[in-house]
Design an enzyme around this catalytic site. Structure first.
Site, PDB file in Angstrom:
ATOM      1  N   ARG A 228       0.579  -1.503  -0.006  1.00  0.00           N
ATOM      2  CA  ARG A 228      -0.486  -0.039  -0.479  1.00  0.00           C
ATOM      3  C   ARG A 228       0.757   1.330   0.121  1.00  0.00           C
ATOM      4  O   ARG A 228       1.648   1.429   0.923  1.00  0.00           O
ATOM      5  CB  ARG A 228      -0.839   0.016   1.350  1.00  0.00           C
ATOM      6  N   HIS A 276      -0.761  -0.433 -10.367  1.00  0.00           N
ATOM      7  CA  HIS A 276      -1.090  -0.565  -8.680  1.00  0.00           C
ATOM      8  C   HIS A 276      -1.431  -2.100  -9.373  1.00  0.00           C
ATOM      9  O   HIS A 276      -2.845  -2.357  -9.375  1.00  0.00           O
ATOM     10  CB  HIS A 276      -2.490  -0.399  -8.644  1.00  0.00           C
TER      11      HIS A 276
HETATM   12  P1  NAP Z   1      -1.741 -11.962   5.143  1.00  0.00           P
HETATM   13  O1  NAP Z   1      -2.485 -13.234   4.376  1.00  0.00           O
HETATM   14  O2  NAP Z   1      -2.886 -11.200   6.004  1.00  0.00           O
HETATM   15  O3  NAP Z   1      -0.870 -11.544   5.719  1.00  0.00           O
HETATM   16  C1  NAP Z   1       0.147 -10.820   6.083  1.00  0.00           C
HETATM   17  C2  NAP Z   1       1.087 -10.429   6.834  1.00  0.00           C
HETATM   18  O4  NAP Z   1       1.526  -9.013   7.286  1.00  0.00           O
HETATM   19  C3  NAP Z   1       1.185 -11.236   7.915  1.00  0.00           C
HETATM   20  O5  NAP Z   1       2.163 -12.511   8.097  1.00  0.00           O
HETATM   21  C4  NAP Z   1       1.185 -10.546   9.204  1.00  0.00           C
HETATM   22  O6  NAP Z   1       1.992 -11.109   9.774  1.00  0.00           O
HETATM   23  C5  NAP Z   1       1.742  -9.449   8.656  1.00  0.00           C
HETATM   24  N1  NAP Z   1       2.040  -8.556   9.295  1.00  0.00           N
HETATM   25  C6  NAP Z   1       1.102  -7.449   9.944  1.00  0.00           C
HETATM   26  N2  NAP Z   1       1.042  -6.864  10.895  1.00  0.00           N
HETATM   27  C7  NAP Z   1       2.133  -7.032  10.582  1.00  0.00           C
HETATM   28  C8  NAP Z   1       3.181  -6.232  11.504  1.00  0.00           C
HETATM   29  N3  NAP Z   1       2.388  -5.001  12.492  1.00  0.00           N
HETATM   30  N4  NAP Z   1       4.517  -6.283  11.937  1.00  0.00           N
HETATM   31  C9  NAP Z   1       4.795  -7.610  11.473  1.00  0.00           C
HETATM   32  N5  NAP Z   1       4.173  -7.921  10.124  1.00  0.00           N
HETATM   33  C10 NAP Z   1       2.719  -7.491  10.119  1.00  0.00           C
HETATM   34  O7  NAP Z   1      -2.064 -10.500   3.549  1.00  0.00           O
HETATM   35  P2  NAP Z   1      -1.931 -11.047   2.016  1.00  0.00           P
HETATM   36  O8  NAP Z   1      -2.423 -11.525   1.621  1.00  0.00           O
HETATM   37  O9  NAP Z   1       0.017 -12.112   2.112  1.00  0.00           O
HETATM   38  O10 NAP Z   1      -1.989  -9.769   1.346  1.00  0.00           O
HETATM   39  C11 NAP Z   1      -0.738  -9.149   1.870  1.00  0.00           C
HETATM   40  C12 NAP Z   1      -1.078  -7.099   1.620  1.00  0.00           C
HETATM   41  O11 NAP Z   1      -0.591  -7.245   0.004  1.00  0.00           O
HETATM   42  C13 NAP Z   1      -2.797  -7.100   1.576  1.00  0.00           C
HETATM   43  O12 NAP Z   1      -2.783  -6.668   2.435  1.00  0.00           O
HETATM   44  C14 NAP Z   1      -2.839  -5.611   0.362  1.00  0.00           C
HETATM   45  O13 NAP Z   1      -2.432  -4.240   1.267  1.00  0.00           O
HETATM   46  C15 NAP Z   1      -1.616  -6.163   0.085  1.00  0.00           C
HETATM   47  N6  NAP Z   1      -1.839  -6.573  -1.820  1.00  0.00           N
HETATM   48  C16 NAP Z   1      -1.378  -5.961  -2.797  1.00  0.00           C
HETATM   49  C17 NAP Z   1      -1.774  -5.992  -4.252  1.00  0.00           C
HETATM   50  C18 NAP Z   1      -1.542  -5.128  -5.215  1.00  0.00           C
HETATM   51  O14 NAP Z   1      -1.777  -5.403  -5.837  1.00  0.00           O
HETATM   52  N7  NAP Z   1      -0.556  -4.537  -5.170  1.00  0.00           N
HETATM   53  C19 NAP Z   1      -2.386  -7.261  -4.571  1.00  0.00           C
HETATM   54  C20 NAP Z   1      -2.932  -7.771  -3.495  1.00  0.00           C
HETATM   55  C21 NAP Z   1      -2.940  -7.774  -2.088  1.00  0.00           C
HETATM   56  P3  NAP Z   1       1.142 -13.294  10.670  1.00  0.00           P
HETATM   57  O15 NAP Z   1       1.975 -13.747  10.005  1.00  0.00           O
HETATM   58  O16 NAP Z   1       1.975 -12.761  12.318  1.00  0.00           O
HETATM   59  O17 NAP Z   1       0.257 -12.829  10.934  1.00  0.00           O
HETATM   60  C1  GLV Z   2      -5.199  -5.236  -4.087  1.00  0.00           C
HETATM   61  O1  GLV Z   2      -4.472  -4.101  -3.890  1.00  0.00           O
HETATM   62  C2  GLV Z   2      -5.830  -6.074  -3.191  1.00  0.00           C
HETATM   63  O2  GLV Z   2      -5.592  -5.654  -1.879  1.00  0.00           O
HETATM   64  O3  GLV Z   2      -5.694  -7.301  -3.407  1.00  0.00           O
END
Ligand code: NAP
Ligand code: GLV
Length: 313
Positions: A228, A276
């Site tokens: 983000r 994005h």
């Molecule tokens: P997820 O499965 O919820 O994983 C989040 C990770 O971040 C987990 O390992 C979590 O730790 C860690 N985390 C959260 N808060 C933290 C903190 N304060 N300190 C240290 N680690 C922390 O999420 P995801 O599905 O992988 O997605 C991650 C992010 O990618 C989304 O939230 C979104 O913003 C972004 N995204 C971007 C796009 C794009 O097109 N640019 C697309 C999709 C997603 P734990 O393992 O301990 O819970």
């Molecule tokens: C895209 O940014 C997502 O959070 O899936």
């Protein structure tokens, strides 16, 4: 089963069509302002507050993305916006993990093999061989070891660079050196050559990509932000590039999207910008995942991807 749908662009018809095919028994409708008729489930991307506020009938809200920061911001700004009894459920991978792996490995390999610098040399008409970066010290640090971060870390590790991962709670990911919690943050950062951000945007993670974090990385490090825009302190990135602490950055997300035409990032040759697109929400995979979860909830079963509202992801 009554399903309410909202998406702030012209693609709603195609989504409704696919949901109708996946759930032929369901009563589906696109939300319009003023619609307060009952529904069991809502499927949304960046919904207006009016759509959700006061809806005690909803059992679950399905977010058409992995990140739930926009919907949780509605709740933070006006507590009580999200129906207290409805679970908030995000997409889990649904085709995003391979896209993220492609995007990040491409960016890491581009920096490892110095293709960014060769591009500049080509523009200048210069034939010059640059010293290769040694792979064994080209340490990649992935912030966030969740659904996307763990997949990306392993995809990068397959190329032989040392890869570290950082999460809130302790995680084990094969082939990755892992760190957890604030107490291990500096140890995670020390000596990292490429910092990849895949954290969710929460009050704890906002501005994490700032001067202090950059100062711990190896000099001449690279930044890849695919999570983000709110994670990045933009002025600190420009300062770090100017001082040479960072060599270059690849950014897919921004505080303001679309990135304004007069934003200084557009003019900074060491910043690579994409709009994005690092992991798009794929309709077929997302509809299949959400439909399956709705049917599971109907059967009284638990489903994955339920957001912890307090934690913020
Ligand atoms: P997820 O499965 O919820 O994983 C989040 C990770 O971040 C987990 O390992 C979590 O730790 C860690 N985390 C959260 N808060 C933290 C903190 N304060 N300190 C240290 N680690 C922390 O999420 P995801 O599905 O992988 O997605 C991650 C992010 O990618 C989304 O939230 C979104 O913003 C972004 N995204 C971007 C796009 C794009 O097109 N640019 C697309 C999709 C997603 P734990 O393992 O301990 O819970
Ligand atoms: C895209 O940014 C997502 O959070 O899936």
């Amino acid at each position: 089963m009554k399903i309410l749908f909202y998406m702030p662009n012209a693609e709603a018809a195609a989504w409704l069509h696919d949901f109708a095919r996946a759930l032929p028994e369901a009563d589906l409708r696109e939300w319009q302002p003023g619609d307060t008729a009952p529904a069991d489930f809502a499927v949304v991307w960046r919904p207006p507050r009016d759509m959700l506020a006061g809806r005690s009938d909803l059992r679950a809200i399905f977010n058409l993305g992995a990140g739930v920061d926009a919907i949780l911001a509605l709740e933070r700004e006006q507590p009580g916006t999200l129906p207290a009894n409805a679970q908030l459920i995000r997409l889990e991978d649904s085709g995003m993990a391979p896209q993220m792996a492609e995007y990040v490995t491409h960016a890491v390999l581009r920096y490892l093999r110095r293709f960014d610098e060769y591009q500049t040399l080509q523009r200048e008409g210069r034939w010059q061989v640059l010293d290769p970066h040694p792979r064994e010290t080209f340490t990649v640090g992935v912030l966030g070891l969740g659904v996307l971060g763990a997949h990306v870390a392993q995809a990068v590790a397959a190329f032989g660079m040392p890869v570290r991962g950082y999460s809130r709670s302790a995680r084990q990911v094969e082939g990755i050196t892992t760190f957890a919690g604030a107490a291990q943050f500096d140890a995670f950062l020390d000596g990292v050559k490429v910092l990849v951000n895949l954290l969710p945007h929460t009050p704890d993670t906002a501005d994490v990509l700032g001067a202090r974090t950059f100062s711990r990385l190896e000099r001449g490090a690279y930044l890849i932000n695919v999570a983000r825009g709110a994670h990045l302190v933009e002025a600190d990135l420009l300062d770090a590039l100017a001082s040479g602490q960072l060599a270059a950055a690849t950014l897919d997300v921004f505080r303001e999207e679309p990135l304004p035409a007069d934003h200084p990032f557009w003019q900074e040759p060491r910043i690579t910008i994409t709009p994005h697109i690092s992991a798009l929400t794929l309709r077929e995979e997302s509809v299949a995942q959400i439909a399956e979860k709705m049917l599971a909830l109907e059967r009284g079963e638990a489903v994955g991807g339920v957001v912890d509202i307090e934690r913020g992801y």
